[in-house]
Design a protein around this motif. Structure first.
Motif, mmCIF file in Angstrom:
data_model
loop_
_atom_site.group_PDB
_atom_site.id
_atom_site.type_symbol
_atom_site.label_atom_id
_atom_site.label_comp_id
_atom_site.label_asym_id
_atom_site.label_seq_id
_atom_site.Cartn_x
_atom_site.Cartn_y
_atom_site.Cartn_z
ATOM 1 N N VAL A 1 2.664 19.305 -27.202
ATOM 2 C CA VAL A 1 1.515 19.163 -27.838
ATOM 3 C C VAL A 1 0.243 18.869 -27.160
ATOM 4 C CG1 VAL A 1 0.351 17.382 -29.526
ATOM 5 C CG2 VAL A 1 2.663 18.007 -29.923
ATOM 6 N N ALA B 1 3.289 22.294 -34.014
ATOM 7 C CA ALA B 1 4.177 21.582 -33.056
ATOM 8 C C ALA B 1 5.164 20.780 -33.878
ATOM 9 C CB ALA B 1 3.228 20.696 -32.000
ATOM 10 N N THR C 1 7.776 17.428 -33.911
ATOM 11 C CA THR C 1 7.671 16.138 -32.993
ATOM 12 C C THR C 1 9.115 15.374 -33.992
ATOM 13 O OG1 THR C 1 6.225 14.965 -34.489
ATOM 14 C CG2 THR C 1 5.660 16.146 -32.342
ATOM 15 N N THR D 1 2.574 10.290 -31.615
ATOM 16 C CA THR D 1 1.956 11.570 -31.285
ATOM 17 C C THR D 1 0.586 11.792 -31.469
ATOM 18 O OG1 THR D 1 4.371 12.310 -30.987
ATOM 19 C CG2 THR D 1 2.744 13.951 -30.961
#
Length: 494
Positions: free
Chosen positions: A440, A457, A459, A467
């Motif tokens: 990221v 992205a 996660t 994040t």
């Protein structure tokens, strides 16, 4: 701050007292929408004639203002004779009072929005104003309330230039008021060249797809480039389906969508002012849809094929070509059209039932993505980064098949740097979360550095909030001054 509704019961008192088929459609009921929308917003009456008369002289001649004021002392026969000197207008004693009152209502709304008393709002006024001229009433209109509001915003609140956009039934100049200056190639004069934007509809039956296409391909690109401080909507609803004057096919729901698109401008400072609309039931529905959008309610879905007709695309292309010398956002002519023309006239458009199941959903999503991508390309005022879209994947996602034009970004921020950013969050200690965070951060470096246009992205679910917090702090650290954070779903936000 909320949504303001400005109206007064006196707006509904004037009624035509003699036989005139052309004027009888302009009736008190057109402004009698307050019982419908009043359940949502708190209304307040205009401050009256004093404020409006201060603003009228710069746009309307003193002689004309005095003439309108003088109608209060005329009898029925004299009023009818005076009305006959103008095109499709009737004067009454009470009408002249309303005509001087409604600019005051509009200015009160402008004051409320520009001072922060209200975030946006609607002025329910009558008679309408957009056809009136400096020295003459015209087309039901006595004073040009929205033009007065624009001048008032400049004089009192320090706003500067004005961008004027109008779509209207034109039919190659064969529809009233038969004005040559309403065509697409009329763009303004002198220092105002490019600030008058005419989008003429050259056939009847234009529908939702045609009006949305006009927004996406003409109005919004210009508006984003112009970057207004205030949006004034001359809110005419005679384009609604069934209206005897407009003869168009826009559904009331479409006005909610169009209003929502305008709310992204000027930090949401939008003032809508009632104009025409002669199908009373659908006029009320359309006003309600507009108010719901101003209040922030989600817009109902638009049904049917969203494909503009050939005549609409021709008009859109003509106005884009006429305005391109004046606006950078319209100079990207190498873009292939996203929406193709339907076959034949709007009346003959085929309406096949949509295919069922996943195939239809995939096709609809692809069409929406392409439409959005084309709009963003039109609005982009700087060169595209080398990488259009990058996806930062972990090893567990490596088997995902990416569409053409989307690149798999393998890079990651250095391990020590990633650990330093992750240190305040226990959720980022695990190897999978830390690896995803590194990707990221690397993706953000590419976007903020100009090498990547956009990215996606993945996660771990439990590390999403942490994040996001790191990404926000990282963006500010790298020099970003304005970050828009949109959290969708049920995960906790930082």
């Amino acid at each position: 701050m909320g949504t303001a509704l400005v109206y007064h019961e006196d707006m509904t008192v004037a009624r035509l007292l003699w036989d005139d088929p052309e004027c009888e459609m302009e009736c008190p009921e057109s402004a009698d929408c307050s019982p419908v929308v009043g359940q949502w917003v708190s209304g307040q009456g205009p401050e009256g004639e004093r404020r409006s008369c201060l603003a009228c002289p710069p746009l309307h001649s003193p002689e004309y203002v005095a003439m309108v004021r003088g109608t209060q002392s005329l009898g029925k026969v004299e009023l009818q004779a005076l009305s006959g000197k103008y095109d499709t207008v009737y004067f009454l004693t009470s009408l002249s009072i309303c005509a001087r009152m409604f600019p005051g209502a509009t200015l009160q709304l402008v004051d409320a929005v520009l001072t922060g008393t209200a975030h946006n709002g609607l002025a329910l006024v009558r008679p309408p104003g957009h056809h009136s001229q400096r020295t003459a009433a015209n087309g039901f209109c006595v004073f040009n309330n929205v033009a007065i509001a624009a001048e008032y915003a400049k004089q009192k609140h320090g706003l500067h230039s004005v961008l004027y956009f109008s779509w209207h039934r034109y039919e190659h100049g064969r529809f009233w008021p038969y004005l040559r200056e309403s065509d697409a190639d009329e763009v303004g004069r002198g220092h105002g060249r490019g600030f008058t934007v005419n989008l003429p509809w050259n056939q009847v039956g234009m529908g939702n797809a045609d009006y949305v296409a006009a927004f996406l391909h003409v109005l919004l690109p210009l508006a984003f480039e112009f970057d207004p401080e205030l949006v004034l909507i001359s809110a005419g609803f005679d384009s609604v389906i069934g209206d005897p004057e407009g003869q168009m096919r826009v559904t009331p729901e479409c006005f909610a969508h169009l209003t929502q698109l305008l709310l992204v401008l000027a930090r949401g400072r939008v003032c809508a002012v009632l104009e025409g609309g002669y199908h009373l039931e659908l006029l009320a529905e359309s006003v309600c849809m507009t108010v719901q959008a101003l209040l922030g309610d989600p817009a109902p879905p638009l049904l049917g094929a969203m494909v503009p007709c050939g005549s609409a695309l021709e008009s859109i292309q003509r106005v884009r070509a006429a305005q391109a010398p004046h606006w950078t956002s319209l100079q990207h002519q190498d873009m292939a059209p996203v929406l193709s023309s339907s076959i034949g006239s709007p009346e003959a458009r085929p309406q096949p039932p949509p295919p069922a199941g996943a195939e239809y959903m995939v096709a609809a999503a692809a069409e929406a993505v392409e439409a959005l991508r084309a709009l963003l390309d039109q609005l982009r005022l700087r060169p595209l980064p080398p990488v259009r879209t990058a996806i930062a994947l972990t090893s567990t996602d490596a088997a995902l098949v990416l569409p053409p034009g989307v690149l798999h970004q393998e890079g990651s921020a250095p391990r020590e740097e990633t650990e330093a950013w992750a240190r305040p969050h226990e959720a980022l200690v695990q190897d999978e979360a830390l690896t995803a965070l590194g990707k990221v951060l690397n993706l953000m470096d590419g976007i903020l550095g100009g090498q990547v246009s956009s990215g996606i992205a993945a996660t771990p679910a439990l590390a999403t909030a942490a994040t996001l917090d790191v990404a926000i702090r990282r963006g500010l650290y790298l020099g970003a001054q304005r970050l828009l954070c949109v959290a969708v779903g049920q995960a906790a936000t930082p």
